[in-house]
Design a protein around this motif. Structure first.
Motif, mmCIF file in Angstrom:
data_model
loop_
_atom_site.group_PDB
_atom_site.id
_atom_site.type_symbol
_atom_site.label_atom_id
_atom_site.label_comp_id
_atom_site.label_asym_id
_atom_site.label_seq_id
_atom_site.Cartn_x
_atom_site.Cartn_y
_atom_site.Cartn_z
ATOM 1 N N ILE A 204 0.843 -1.216 0.000
ATOM 2 C CA ILE A 204 0.000 0.000 0.000
ATOM 3 C C ILE A 204 0.868 1.252 0.000
ATOM 4 C CG2 ILE A 204 -1.663 1.337 1.359
ATOM 5 C CD1 ILE A 204 -2.817 -1.326 2.353
ATOM 6 N N VAL A 205 1.896 1.251 0.843
ATOM 7 C CA VAL A 205 2.795 2.410 0.942
ATOM 8 C C VAL A 205 3.517 2.625 -0.383
ATOM 9 C CG1 VAL A 205 4.869 3.319 2.072
ATOM 10 C CG2 VAL A 205 3.099 2.197 3.438
ATOM 11 N N LEU A 206 4.017 1.530 -0.983
ATOM 12 C CA LEU A 206 4.713 1.648 -2.263
ATOM 13 C C LEU A 206 3.791 2.219 -3.338
ATOM 14 C CD1 LEU A 206 6.632 -1.751 -2.227
ATOM 15 C CD2 LEU A 206 7.701 0.501 -2.369
ATOM 16 N N THR A 207 2.545 1.756 -3.339
ATOM 17 C CA THR A 207 1.585 2.228 -4.339
ATOM 18 C C THR A 207 1.270 3.706 -4.143
ATOM 19 O OG1 THR A 207 0.606 0.017 -4.394
ATOM 20 C CG2 THR A 207 -0.674 1.797 -5.356
ATOM 21 N N LEU A 208 0.988 4.101 -2.901
ATOM 22 C CA LEU A 208 0.692 5.520 -2.627
ATOM 23 C C LEU A 208 1.886 6.406 -2.938
ATOM 24 C CD1 LEU A 208 -1.316 5.215 0.731
ATOM 25 C CD2 LEU A 208 -2.178 6.025 -1.463
ATOM 26 N N ALA A 209 3.082 5.920 -2.617
ATOM 27 C CA ALA A 209 4.281 6.714 -2.890
ATOM 28 C C ALA A 209 4.502 6.846 -4.392
ATOM 29 C CB ALA A 209 5.491 6.065 -2.226
ATOM 30 N N ALA A 210 4.280 5.737 -5.121
ATOM 31 C CA ALA A 210 4.450 5.780 -6.579
ATOM 32 C C ALA A 210 3.436 6.702 -7.231
ATOM 33 C CB ALA A 210 4.322 4.366 -7.150
ATOM 34 N N ASN A 211 2.227 6.798 -6.630
ATOM 35 C CA ASN A 211 1.198 7.705 -7.159
ATOM 36 C C ASN A 211 1.453 9.161 -6.798
ATOM 37 O OD1 ASN A 211 -0.174 5.576 -8.233
ATOM 38 N ND2 ASN A 211 -1.652 5.382 -6.568
ATOM 39 N N GLY A 212 2.452 9.394 -5.956
ATOM 40 C CA GLY A 212 2.760 10.765 -5.539
ATOM 41 C C GLY A 212 1.970 11.242 -4.343
ATOM 42 N N SER A 213 1.200 10.354 -3.711
ATOM 43 C CA SER A 213 0.384 10.756 -2.562
ATOM 44 C C SER A 213 1.207 10.853 -1.281
ATOM 45 C CB SER A 213 -0.770 9.758 -2.349
ATOM 46 O OG SER A 213 -1.609 9.720 -3.486
ATOM 47 N N LEU A 214 2.229 10.005 -1.140
ATOM 48 C CA LEU A 214 3.049 9.980 0.081
ATOM 49 C C LEU A 214 4.430 10.542 -0.181
ATOM 50 C CD1 LEU A 214 2.381 6.498 1.781
ATOM 51 C CD2 LEU A 214 1.542 8.724 2.492
ATOM 52 N N SER A 215 4.910 11.320 0.762
ATOM 53 C CA SER A 215 6.279 11.820 0.673
ATOM 54 C C SER A 215 7.243 10.720 1.097
ATOM 55 C CB SER A 215 6.446 13.041 1.587
ATOM 56 O OG SER A 215 6.338 12.652 2.952
ATOM 57 N N TRP A 216 8.518 10.932 0.817
ATOM 58 C CA TRP A 216 9.560 9.960 1.159
ATOM 59 C C TRP A 216 9.630 9.769 2.674
ATOM 60 C CZ3 TRP A 216 12.332 6.063 1.507
ATOM 61 C CH2 TRP A 216 13.671 6.008 1.905
ATOM 62 N N GLU A 217 9.584 10.831 3.445
ATOM 63 C CA GLU A 217 9.710 10.742 4.901
ATOM 64 C C GLU A 217 8.506 10.040 5.531
ATOM 65 O OE1 GLU A 217 10.479 14.516 6.652
ATOM 66 O OE2 GLU A 217 12.547 14.629 5.911
ATOM 67 N N LEU A 218 7.303 10.394 5.075
ATOM 68 C CA LEU A 218 6.102 9.771 5.646
ATOM 69 C C LEU A 218 6.033 8.297 5.254
ATOM 70 C CD1 LEU A 218 3.582 10.163 7.319
ATOM 71 C CD2 LEU A 218 2.356 10.877 5.251
ATOM 72 N N SER A 219 6.453 7.959 4.051
ATOM 73 C CA SER A 219 6.494 6.553 3.625
ATOM 74 C C SER A 219 7.423 5.752 4.531
ATOM 75 C CB SER A 219 6.982 6.442 2.177
ATOM 76 O OG SER A 219 6.125 7.111 1.300
ATOM 77 N N ALA A 220 8.589 6.343 4.820
ATOM 78 C CA ALA A 220 9.566 5.672 5.692
ATOM 79 C C ALA A 220 8.981 5.446 7.083
ATOM 80 C CB ALA A 220 10.847 6.496 5.768
ATOM 81 N N ALA A 221 8.292 6.455 7.613
ATOM 82 C CA ALA A 221 7.708 6.343 8.954
ATOM 83 C C ALA A 221 6.643 5.248 9.009
ATOM 84 C CB ALA A 221 7.111 7.694 9.362
ATOM 85 N N ILE A 222 5.792 5.182 7.986
ATOM 86 C CA ILE A 222 4.730 4.165 7.969
ATOM 87 C C ILE A 222 5.322 2.764 7.866
ATOM 88 C CG2 ILE A 222 2.742 3.291 6.682
ATOM 89 C CD1 ILE A 222 2.117 6.176 5.892
ATOM 90 N N VAL A 223 6.375 2.611 7.050
ATOM 91 C CA VAL A 223 7.030 1.305 6.919
ATOM 92 C C VAL A 223 7.658 0.882 8.246
ATOM 93 C CG1 VAL A 223 8.976 0.102 5.844
ATOM 94 C CG2 VAL A 223 7.413 1.442 4.442
ATOM 95 N N LEU A 224 8.268 1.824 8.949
ATOM 96 C CA LEU A 224 8.838 1.506 10.275
ATOM 97 C C LEU A 224 7.736 1.068 11.243
ATOM 98 C CD1 LEU A 224 11.447 4.421 10.726
ATOM 99 C CD2 LEU A 224 11.913 2.025 10.153
ATOM 100 N N GLY A 225 6.597 1.749 11.180
ATOM 101 C CA GLY A 225 5.480 1.383 12.050
ATOM 102 C C GLY A 225 4.911 0.021 11.724
ATOM 103 N N SER A 226 4.960 -0.364 10.438
ATOM 104 C CA SER A 226 4.420 -1.670 10.038
ATOM 105 C C SER A 226 5.182 -2.813 10.685
ATOM 106 C CB SER A 226 4.442 -1.812 8.514
ATOM 107 O OG SER A 226 5.757 -1.957 8.025
ATOM 108 N N ASN A 227 6.451 -2.575 11.008
ATOM 109 C CA ASN A 227 7.239 -3.614 11.688
ATOM 110 C C ASN A 227 6.700 -3.890 13.079
ATOM 111 O OD1 ASN A 227 9.938 -4.449 10.147
ATOM 112 N ND2 ASN A 227 9.479 -2.309 9.664
ATOM 113 N N ILE A 228 6.184 -2.871 13.731
ATOM 114 C CA ILE A 228 5.582 -3.066 15.060
ATOM 115 C C ILE A 228 4.250 -3.797 14.915
ATOM 116 C CG2 ILE A 228 4.665 -1.908 17.106
ATOM 117 C CD1 ILE A 228 6.634 0.381 16.551
ATOM 118 N N GLY A 229 3.438 -3.376 13.942
ATOM 119 C CA GLY A 229 2.134 -4.014 13.743
ATOM 120 C C GLY A 229 2.226 -5.465 13.330
ATOM 121 N N SER A 230 3.362 -5.853 12.713
ATOM 122 C CA SER A 230 3.510 -7.228 12.236
ATOM 123 C C SER A 230 3.631 -8.234 13.376
ATOM 124 C CB SER A 230 4.741 -7.344 11.324
ATOM 125 O OG SER A 230 5.937 -7.132 12.068
#
Length: 549
Positions: A204-230
């Motif tokens: 989801i993050v990769l798709t939103l980032a590729a569409n230009g909806s997510l910035s690089w920093e916010l994408s990184a933060a969400i991916v880091l958070g996904s490690n906790i949710g996993s």
């Protein structure tokens, strides 16, 4: 406007569901195709922490699910197949292995049209389902799962094109600075826990980032958070399990949180490192930046913490203390883990371990009887020990038999699995019958040993102890066959030993009759014959185990 938003939300939910379904089918297909190989690989990990990391990495990369790997690990710790230290290494490796999905999505999802490849791939998998004479049909779900994953990813790209309005919302979060980064971590952890898949969250993050909806920093933060949710799968699977399983889930949660905190503390330099490693700027190649960040983060966290595996295990033992409930005299069946992440083979591995424990308890009972002839204990002491073990084995039999019947009805259990569970059920029943015969033998042995003229050097006593030892050797042989397997030649040897036990019973009863005819104590001879008969029945129970192996 409202209908348009509702339609897009429905399209997103459908695409995400298809993506998750494809991932689950892919994971199940690989596990089904590999058979019990993956579970056996995990269960045979040595104390070498680096090998444990590589094993966790390899298994997770294959089945495309760190959640499935950690559930396996928690279940093996729960069944006492893995130690806490071994489990920690596998968890580290599983976190690295899950980054493979990000690279697959980054490479295949945005380099060419994967929807076009999905249909023929699904068709190939569907055809494999009908090639049941070859082992390839076991991998049918694997190809079909890949196809659905690709198709879901393609639909996800279309449904997540929110336009300028959504981009402004994400931009507003990014403009919050540190608060926005922390909010991104929370969002990533929450959604990942909700959908039970960090791989899907990364897609989801990769798709939103590729569409230009997510910035690089916010994408990184969400991916880091996904490690906790996993970690939600490991935490859920440890509920109701033993203390070491809870410790394993705690380590997984604590490790991912600690790694995320370290990454947040060095957030700007960490992103600069990724920018240095990946060619082109984030704006030009953001999907590769996100995949690289996911990989470097998990590898770095593993490198930081792997030297302290023993210290982490000791800390977990202090934070999650031993439960007094586990120390009582009653048997506690390992918890039933979430079936959505479990194959029938994994249940089989756990049940094999539990039945091995049951066999050990029965052997302890039988040894108590054998030893009582050489070192006669007090009557109450022998009765208390054997009765305690017999009650415990009855509890094991009830729990294990009920669990095996449930396993045989699992939707993902094939004919081979059901036959194996049936064999385990027969072995469990034979062990319980052997414990009953041993308990019955104990009452007769007490009378014989407690008589005034009992003598270890007596001919009858020697015959009984030799006969007991013969059955005991047969039981040890059966346990060995159960744990490491047997050949047709070994089974023939076991059949010959069973015949010898039967013939020995006949010969000993004839010897007793001759002694009675010569004026021997009839009461003592009847006790002798009763013991011979019960020992032979114990041998029959052992033979039933050998036949079921």
């Amino acid at each position: 406007m409202i209908f348009s938003i509702a339609a897009q939300a429905a399209a997103f939910i459908g695409a995400l569901s298809l993506l998750l379904f494809g991932m689950n089918m892919l994971s199940d297909g690989i596990q089904k195709g590999a058979g019990s190989g993956l579970q056996k690989l995990l269960s045979k990990i040595t104390e070498n922490r680096f090998y444990a990391v590589l094993t966790g990495l390899g298994v997770t990369a294959l089945i495309q699910s760190s959640g499935a790997t950690t559930v396996m690990v928690v279940s093996f710790v729960n069944a006492e197949i893995l130690s806490l230290e071994q489990a920690i290494g596998v968890i580290f490796g599983a976190n690295i292995g899950t980054t493979v999905t990000a690279w697959i999505v980054s490479f295949f999802g945005f380099s060419f049209s994967i929807s076009a490849a999905a249909v023929p791939l699904f068709g190939f998998g569907f055809i494999l389902r009908y090639l049941k004479k070859t082992r390839l049909h076991n991998f049918a779900d694997c190809f079909m799962g890949f196809a659905l994953l690709f198709l879901g990813l393609g639909l996800l790209k279309e449904s997540l094109d929110f336009g300028p309005a959504a981009a402004k919302i994400f931009l507003a979060i990014s403009d919050l600075g540190l608060a926005g980064i922390i909010l991104g971590v929370i969002i990533g952890a929450f959604i990942t826990a909700l959908i039970h898949s960090s791989s899907a969250m990364t897609a989801i993050v990769l798709t939103l980032a590729a569409n230009g909806s997510l910035s690089w920093e916010l994408s990184a933060a969400i991916v880091l958070g996904s490690n906790i949710g996993s970690t939600v799968d490991a935490v859920m699977s440890s509920m109701g399990a033993n203390t070491n399983a809870k410790r394993t889930a705690f380590v997984h949660l604590a490790f991912n949180i600690s790694g995320t905190l370290l990454a947040l503390m060095t957030f700007r330099p960490f992103l600069a490192l990724i920018d240095y490693i990946v060619p082109a700027s984030p704006a030009e190649n953001i999907t590769s930046h996100i995949a690289m960040l996911h990989t470097v983060f998990n590898i770095s966290a593993t490198i930081v913490f792997i030297p302290f595996v023993n210290q982490i295990a000791n800390l977990a033992r202090k934070i999650v203390p031993e439960s007094t409930k586990e120390k009582d005299a009653h048997y506690h069946m390992p918890a039933i883990l979430p079936h959505s992440r479990m194959s029938a083979d994994l249940y089989a591995v756990q049940m094999h371990a539990e039945i091995s424990k049951m066999a050990t308890k029965v052997m302890e009972m039988f040894d108590s009887i054998c030893n009582s002839f050489y070192n006669p204990p007090s009557s109450d002491s022998l009765n208390e020990n054997v009765s305690r073990l017999e009650n415990y084995i009855d509890e094991m039999n009830d729990s294990i038999s009920d669990f095996l019947q449930k396993c045989s009805r699992l939707p993902n259990a094939n004919a081979r699995d059901r036959q194996y569970f049936s064999n385990l059920l027969h072995i469990t029943d034979a062990l319980e019958n052997l414990s009953d015969e041993t308990c019955s033998l104990m009452h007769t042995a007490r009378k014989y040993i407690g008589s005034e003229n009992y003598n270890l050097a007596d001919e009858r006593t020697k015959e009984i102890t030799d006969y007991l030892e013969l059955v005991r050797v047969f039981f040890e042989q059966a346990c060995t066959f159960f744990n490491i397997g047997t050949s047709e030649g070994e089974k023939r040897n076991s059949e010959a030993l069973e015949t010898r036990i039967d013939e020995t019973k006949h010969n000993l009863k004839e010897e007793s009759r001759r002694r009675i005819e010569k004026g021997a104590d009839v009461r003592k001879e009847l006790q002798y014959i009763d013991m011979v008969r019960k020992i032979e029945r114990a041998g029959d129970c052992v033979w039933a185990i050998v036949q079921a192996v």
